[in-house]
Enzyme design. Structure first.
Site, mmCIF file in Angstrom:
data_model
loop_
_atom_site.group_PDB
_atom_site.id
_atom_site.type_symbol
_atom_site.label_atom_id
_atom_site.label_comp_id
_atom_site.label_asym_id
_atom_site.label_seq_id
_atom_site.Cartn_x
_atom_site.Cartn_y
_atom_site.Cartn_z
ATOM 1 N N ASN A 134 16.117 35.579 59.855
ATOM 2 C CA ASN A 134 16.263 36.462 58.710
ATOM 3 C C ASN A 134 14.909 37.046 58.335
ATOM 4 O O ASN A 134 13.853 36.548 58.752
ATOM 5 C CB ASN A 134 16.829 35.701 57.508
ATOM 6 N N CYS A 138 24.704 35.844 64.223
ATOM 7 C CA CYS A 138 24.696 37.156 63.571
ATOM 8 C C CYS A 138 25.637 38.053 64.348
ATOM 9 O O CYS A 138 25.334 38.453 65.480
ATOM 10 C CB CYS A 138 23.291 37.749 63.527
ATOM 11 N N GLY A 139 26.772 38.369 63.760
ATOM 12 C CA GLY A 139 27.792 39.131 64.468
ATOM 13 C C GLY A 139 27.371 40.546 64.804
ATOM 14 O O GLY A 139 27.589 41.032 65.916
ATOM 15 N N ASN A 140 26.742 41.254 63.848
ATOM 16 C CA ASN A 140 26.320 42.622 64.120
ATOM 17 C C ASN A 140 25.244 42.668 65.201
ATOM 18 O O ASN A 140 25.240 43.564 66.051
ATOM 19 C CB ASN A 140 25.805 43.278 62.834
ATOM 20 N N HIS A 200 29.746 30.295 55.272
ATOM 21 C CA HIS A 200 30.117 31.386 54.366
ATOM 22 C C HIS A 200 31.055 30.904 53.270
ATOM 23 O O HIS A 200 31.920 30.045 53.504
ATOM 24 C CB HIS A 200 30.828 32.508 55.128
ATOM 25 N N ASN A 223 25.990 31.905 52.697
ATOM 26 C CA ASN A 223 26.245 33.337 52.589
ATOM 27 C C ASN A 223 27.425 33.555 51.644
ATOM 28 O O ASN A 223 28.387 32.784 51.665
ATOM 29 C CB ASN A 223 26.576 33.916 53.971
ATOM 30 N N GLU A 269 23.601 37.932 51.914
ATOM 31 C CA GLU A 269 23.230 37.085 53.045
ATOM 32 C C GLU A 269 22.060 36.179 52.682
ATOM 33 O O GLU A 269 21.059 36.640 52.124
ATOM 34 C CB GLU A 269 22.847 37.944 54.251
ATOM 35 N N ARG A 270 22.192 34.897 53.016
ATOM 36 C CA ARG A 270 21.082 33.972 52.768
ATOM 37 C C ARG A 270 19.867 34.435 53.567
ATOM 38 O O ARG A 270 19.964 34.758 54.745
ATOM 39 C CB ARG A 270 21.458 32.537 53.150
ATOM 40 N N CYS A 326 27.818 42.618 57.316
ATOM 41 C CA CYS A 326 27.592 41.257 57.806
ATOM 42 C C CYS A 326 28.746 40.901 58.740
ATOM 43 O O CYS A 326 29.881 40.738 58.290
ATOM 44 C CB CYS A 326 27.509 40.269 56.649
ATOM 45 N N GLY A 327 28.447 40.794 60.038
ATOM 46 C CA GLY A 327 29.498 40.522 61.015
ATOM 47 C C GLY A 327 30.114 39.149 60.864
ATOM 48 O O GLY A 327 31.342 39.006 60.910
ATOM 49 N N THR A 328 29.276 38.123 60.658
ATOM 50 C CA THR A 328 29.848 36.785 60.483
ATOM 51 C C THR A 328 30.580 36.687 59.150
ATOM 52 O O THR A 328 31.579 35.978 59.033
ATOM 53 C CB THR A 328 28.770 35.691 60.584
ATOM 54 N N GLY A 329 30.107 37.428 58.135
ATOM 55 C CA GLY A 329 30.821 37.459 56.863
ATOM 56 C C GLY A 329 32.195 38.094 57.003
ATOM 57 O O GLY A 329 33.174 37.638 56.397
#
Length: 264
Positions: free
Chosen positions: A64, A73-75, A150, A181, A199-200, A208-211
Site C-alpha cells: 500500500n 489486490c484484485g485490480n 474485508h 478494509n 482501503e487499509r 477496490c477489486g478485492t472489496g
C-alpha cells in the site's frame, strides 16, 4: 540505481508496477512510501513488484501507499496479464491466481472466499454473516476474506456515508488485529450493486477489486444477489461471477498509462 517502472490502473485504482523478472529490486516501507507519494514521487495507491515464478509464470508482491505489504489486490492482478501481453498464473501470498486477457482488461479467478473468523482474522470468535457490532450509522456488517480482510455494510445509499471520516476508525478498531478494509454497498437489484471502499493503508480509492469480490461474496451468502452481477464503483464497473466450484471470477478493464525511469 535507476529504476524502470510502469504506471497502470484498474478503474482509477492506480499502481506503480516494477518488473523485476530479470533482476531483483530491493524495496522496503520507506522506499515504497517515497515512490507512492503523489507530490514528491511517482504517485500511486499501491506498488506492485513482479518477479520470476517457479511453479507459476510470475510472482506478485503488493505494498500500500503507506508502505504496508498486503496479500492481494484484485485490480492490480488484472494489470499483470495486460503488462505481460498474455494469460498467466500468478503466485501471491494469498495463493495462486489465474488471469486471462479479456475485453480491454482481464478476468481473474480470485479463488473461494473465506468466512471463518480466524482467517480474517478477528480478535475473537464471531458470526461473520451479520456481525453484532456497529460504528455510528454502520452496523451488522458481513466479514469476508478474499486474500485481504474485508467488512461489507449493505446500506441504502453508499454515497450518503462519510466514509473518509468513519473508515479510519473502523480500519484500526482493536477487533481487527491486522486492520480491515471497509466497504459500503447498495443493492439496486439482484444483478447490480453500487459500492465504495476505504482501503487499509490507502484510504478512499476509485475502485477496490478485492472489496468488490468481498461484497459479491457477502451478498451471495445472504441470498441477496444472483450468480453474476455488475458492480459499480466510483471509477467504473466490474463484473463478478461465481463459478460452479464456488470461486469468484472478476472481470474488468486494466490500462497501461506510461513507462518511465526514476532513481531508487
Amino acid at each position: 540505481m535507476t529504476l524502470r517502472f510502469h504506471k497502470m490502473h484498474g478503474l482509477g485504482n492506480d499502481f506503480v508496477v516494477i518488473d523485476a523478472r530479470k533482476g531483483a529490486v530491493a524495496l522496503d516501507a520507506a522506499r515504497v512510501r517515497a515512490l507512492a507519494d503523489r507530490r514528491t514521487g511517482i504517485g500511486c495507491d499501491q506498488l506492485i513488484l513482479i518477479g520470476p515464478g517457479t511453479e507459476t509464470d510470475v510472482t506478485m508482491r503488493i505494498w500500500n501507499g503507506d508502505g504496508s505489504e498486503v496479500q492481494a489486490c484484485g485490480n492490480a492482478t488484472r494489470c499483470v496479464p495486460v503488462l505481460l501481453g498474455r494469460d498467466c498464473t500468478i503466485e501471491t501470498v494469498a495463493g495462486t491466481l489465474h488471469a486471462r486477457l479479456a475485453d480491454n482488461g482481464a478476468t481473474v479467478d480470485m479463488g473461494a472466499p473465506r468466512f471463518d473468523w480466524e482467517a480474517l482474522p478477528l480478535a475473537f470468535a464471531m458470526d461473520t454473516r451479520r456481525m453484532p457490532v456497529g460504528w455510528g450509522l454502520l452496523d451488522t456488517p458481513a466479514a469476508v476474506g478474499v486474500g485481504n480482510p474485508h467488512l461489507v455494510f449493505f446500506v441504502d445509499d453508499p454515497y450518503a456515508i462519510d466514509l473518509a471520516a468513519i473508515g479510519p476508525e473502523i480500519e484500526t478498531d482493536p477487533l481487527f488485529p491486522e486492520r480491515i478494509n471497509v466497504n459500503v454497498a447498495g443493492i439496486r437489484s439482484r444483478g447490480e450493486v453500487v459500492m465504495r471502499t476505504w482501503e487499509r493503508g490507502a484510504g478512499l480509492t476509485q475502485a477496490c477489486g478485492t472489496g468488490a469480490c468481498a461484497t459479491f461474496a457477502a451478498g451471495r451468502r445472504l441470498g441477496l444477489l444472483d450468480a453474476t452481477v455488475r458492480l459499480d464503483l466510483p471509477g467504473g464497473a466490474l463484473t463478478l461471477a461465481e463459478s460452479d466450484d464456488g470461486h469468484l471470477l472478476m472481470s474488468g478493464p486494466a490500462v497501461h498509462v506510461f513507462s518511465g525511469e526514476t532513481s531508487l
